[in-house]
Design a protein around this motif. Structure first.
Motif, PDB file in Angstrom:
ATOM      1  N   GLY A 263      25.306  49.292  -0.179  1.00 39.97           N
ATOM      2  CA  GLY A 263      25.977  48.996  -2.276  1.00 39.97           C
ATOM      3  C   GLY A 263      27.056  48.764  -0.984  1.00 39.97           C
ATOM      4  O   GLY A 263      27.463  47.322  -1.490  1.00 39.97           O
TER       5      GLY A 263
ATOM      6  N   TYR B  63      29.003  44.656  -1.677  1.00 42.04           N
ATOM      7  CA  TYR B  63      29.828  44.469  -3.011  1.00 42.04           C
ATOM      8  C   TYR B  63      30.506  42.923  -2.556  1.00 42.04           C
ATOM      9  O   TYR B  63      30.995  42.852  -2.983  1.00 42.04           O
TER      10      TYR B  63
ATOM     11  N   ASN C 165      25.022  44.586  -7.118  1.00 45.00           N
ATOM     12  CA  ASN C 165      24.737  45.999  -6.578  1.00 45.00           C
ATOM     13  C   ASN C 165      23.201  46.701  -8.099  1.00 45.00           C
ATOM     14  O   ASN C 165      22.597  47.796  -7.082  1.00 45.00           O
TER      15      ASN C 165
END
Ligand code: C2O
Ligand code: CU
Ligand code: CU
Length: 511
Positions: A169, A173, A259
């Motif tokens: 994640g 990101y 995400n």
């Protein structure tokens, strides 16, 4: 209106959703024909056709006016093969874009120049386990990992991203993601828009602080439960994305690289969307949708005809309201502006591709499927059949046989779970590594039909997929075949916060 950050009210909305019995009817599909997915799929031996050095490094890009934004990005260099086998995405943390022909052998030297472990996963590609980027293969800063594989997949829009356990994640990101486009002769013969008329559209949501730096809340409880939701839409890494277009036909390759945000996409003026491809390449024939549901990791190629438009006309792609977390309100995704007229007839073929399905599908679908139940477990973690991720383990029901054709059923248990978060149910985009599957059927519990219907009209279930959205109270059956490679692959929720929390498991293909 900008997308909202998740409110406590919305968080609570997803709790306490009622449960109900799931009944699946035994309807069998009749769309599966022709031969198997791949002719040969052996790793490259000797000199590959294409050899690329790929590194993940910290960098800075100008995203908003003022201060530059610190990001992480992939950079690539072609060491052997055609110079256009890889191209950078200008002014973006995203990319690069691989451009390969089906049948080519590839070697990628991945160097980790970050301050933490990482590994690259080729999302959607049918590759040997050593090339799959499983988190057990994550390398330390300063190390290099070499991937060798043959591109056996159908022409289509695949992608790559980091896959270290617990950090996928945050790494995605920070900017790490790129496209992997596969071309083949079948597709070339169609005369679809190509070159500058064939464009990537990677949609992501982000939050920036007052100094233009990315804010990732993925460690907080609400973000972990729901998934990270940004308040700013970026396309190809840019805010307020405007696409200058000619008055002619385009191919837009959409990737939801967010995400966790699920999009409900539509043209603002009500023009239906023309969908020509999904995760695993071209559909049999184009189809038209009032709106398109795109869950994280999913791709859809749109064919868009701007030839009837006037000079200066603006055509907006928007997100429509839905029951998805963060999905209330309409907000813009991008604007296309016609800046020149071109006299090119826009011809969309009515047949696109032979889907190369599985002849034995009918028989298999009559057997009982392998069932995976998705629910909130004890300790407030999302589970698959009651389990969370274990690096090297597989349970008995996660071992499959090479060559087998199976039906997997993902059941998103409404109202299950225990403890404080018991009863919370969310949509889960379920992804399986190393293969493409067909979506056979969906069943929704009556209590949640209304929630489901805010997105279900936008599902594209025909064609090949590697990620399928499973709504609260829904059971989805997919047909898949374990071909060519044995070893440890994985399947997981592609809501990256759910994945990082452990909503991910291995499956082992045995000879
Ligand atoms: Cu794109 Cu294991 O994921
Ligand atoms: Cu994947
Ligand atoms: Cu999930």
């Amino acid at each position: 209106m900008p997308p909202k950050q998740i409110s406590r009210r919305e968080f609570l909305k997803w709790m306490g959703i009622g449960s109900g019995a799931v009944l699946l009817n035994g309807c069998t599909p009749n769309f599966l024909t022709a031969s198997s997915l791949s002719p040969t799929a052996l790793p490259a031996a000797g000199s590959p056709d294409v050899e690329v050095a790929l590194e993940a490094i910290p960098g800075e890009v100008q995203i908003l006016p003022g201060q530059a934004t610190r990001v992480w990005q992939y950079r690539a260099e072609v060491l052997r093969g055609p110079a256009d086998a890889v191209r950078a995405l200008p002014n973006s943390y995203l990319g690069p874009i691989f451009n390969l022909q089906r049948g080519q052998t590839v070697r990628v030297h991945f160097s980790n120049r970050l301050s933490e472990k990482s590994i690259v996963h080729w999302h959607g590609l049918h590759v040997p386990v050593e090339a799959d980027g499983h988190p057990r293969l994550a390398i330390e800063p300063g190390e290099t990992y070499v991937y060798d594989f043959t591109v056996v997949d159908r022409a289509g829009t695949y992608w790559f991203h980091p896959h270290p356990h617990g950090r996928t994640g945050p790494q995605v990101y920070q900017g790490l993601a790129g496209l992997f486009l596969v071309h083949d002769s079948e597709e070339n013969s169609l005369g679809l828009p190509s070159g500058e008329y064939d464009l990537p559209i990677v949609i992501q949501d982000r939050i920036f602080d007052g100094d233009n730096q990315l804010v990732y809340g993925g460690q907080g409880m609400m973000d972990q439960m729901l998934g990270f939701l940004g308040n700013r839409i970026l396309v190809n890494g840019q805010p307020d994305f405007t696409l200058p277009v000619a008055g002619r036909a385009y191919r837009l390759r959409l990737l939801n690289g967010s995400n966790s945000r699920i999009y409900k996409l539509a043209w603002a003026d009500g023009t239906p969307l023309t969908v020509i491809a999904t995760d695993g390449g071209l559909l049999e024939q184009p189809l038209w949708k009032d709106y398109l549901t795109l869950a994280p990791a999913q791709r859809a190629d749109l064919w868009v005809d701007f030839s009837g438009r006037e000079l200066g006309e603006q055509i907006q792609l928007v997100n429509l309201p839905s029951a998805a977390p963060g999905g209330d309100g309409v907000f813009p995704i991008l604007s296309a502006v016609v800046d020149r007229l071109e006299d090119v007839p826009a011809a969309l073929p009515d047949r696109l591709s032979a889907l190369n399905g599985y002849e034995e599908a009918d028989a298999v679908n009559r057997r009982s499927p392998r069932v995976f139940t998705l629910e909130m477990g004890r300790m407030m973690s999302w589970t698959i059949n009651g389990r969370t991720f274990e690096m090297l383990e597989t349970a008995e029901d996660e071992v499959v046989r090479l060559g087998d054709l199976e039906v997997w059923q993902f059941t998103n248990q409404a109202g299950g779970g225990m403890g404080m978060m018991g009863g919370m149910t969310l949509p889960h985009p379920m992804h399986i590594h190393g293969l493409q599957f067909r979506v056979l059927e969906r069943q929704i519990v009556p209590e949640l039909r209304e929630v489901w219907e805010t997105l279900s009209g936008g599902f594209v279930d025909s064609g090949w997929h590697d990620t399928v959205l499973v709504m609260p109270g829904e059971s989805v059956r997919v047909l898949l075949k374990f071909e060519d490679f044995t070893g440890l692959y994985m399947y997981h929720c592609h809501n990256l916060e759910h994945e990082d929390m452990g909503m991910m498991r291995n499956f082992r293909v045995e000879a």
